[in-house]
Design a protein around this motif. Structure first.
Motif, PDB file in Angstrom:
ATOM      1  N   CYS A  47       9.253   2.224  -0.089  1.00 30.25           N
ATOM      2  CA  CYS A  47       8.832   0.877  -0.502  1.00 30.25           C
ATOM      3  C   CYS A  47      10.026  -0.035  -0.758  1.00 30.25           C
ATOM      4  CB  CYS A  47       7.948   0.955  -1.736  1.00 30.25           C
ATOM      5  SG  CYS A  47       6.315   1.622  -1.381  1.00 30.25           S
ATOM      6  N   CYS A  52       8.032  -3.394   0.061  1.00 29.69           N
ATOM      7  CA  CYS A  52       6.576  -3.422  -0.010  1.00 29.69           C
ATOM      8  C   CYS A  52       6.110  -2.657  -1.248  1.00 29.69           C
ATOM      9  CB  CYS A  52       5.965  -2.821   1.253  1.00 29.69           C
ATOM     10  SG  CYS A  52       6.251  -1.050   1.461  1.00 29.69           S
ATOM     11  N   ASP A  56       0.619  -0.701   0.255  1.00 26.49           N
ATOM     12  CA  ASP A  56       0.829  -1.207   1.610  1.00 26.49           C
ATOM     13  C   ASP A  56       1.049  -0.082   2.618  1.00 26.49           C
ATOM     14  OD1 ASP A  56       0.709  -3.822   0.610  1.00 26.49           O
ATOM     15  OD2 ASP A  56       2.883  -3.931   0.345  1.00 26.49           O
TER      16      ASP A  56
END
Length: 65
Positions: A47, A52, A56
């Motif tokens: 991430c 993100c 996601d």
């Protein structure tokens, strides 16, 4: 022949990104095929690299009977 080259290039790209994000090839294989468990630190690294949120990249996968 072209498809094989594209697939090889894609695989190499995935491993290059994983290496940049500090993720081992074994973990990449687990994520790629949905096998085994992924550590929360790995999710955090992915991430951070992709900028993100876990939602996601994490989804629900239905098991085949």
């Amino acid at each position: 022949m072209i498809l094989k080259a594209i697939c090889k290039s894609f695989t190499e790209l995935i491993f290059l990104i994983a290496q940049s994000a500090g993720i081992s090839p074994g973990i990449v294989e687990k994520m790629r095929y949905g096998k085994g468990h992924i550590d929360t630190r790995t999710i955090q690294n992915v991430c951070e690299y992709l900028d993100c949120q876990p939602g996601d990249i994490i989804g629900d996968i239905k098991e085949k009977p």
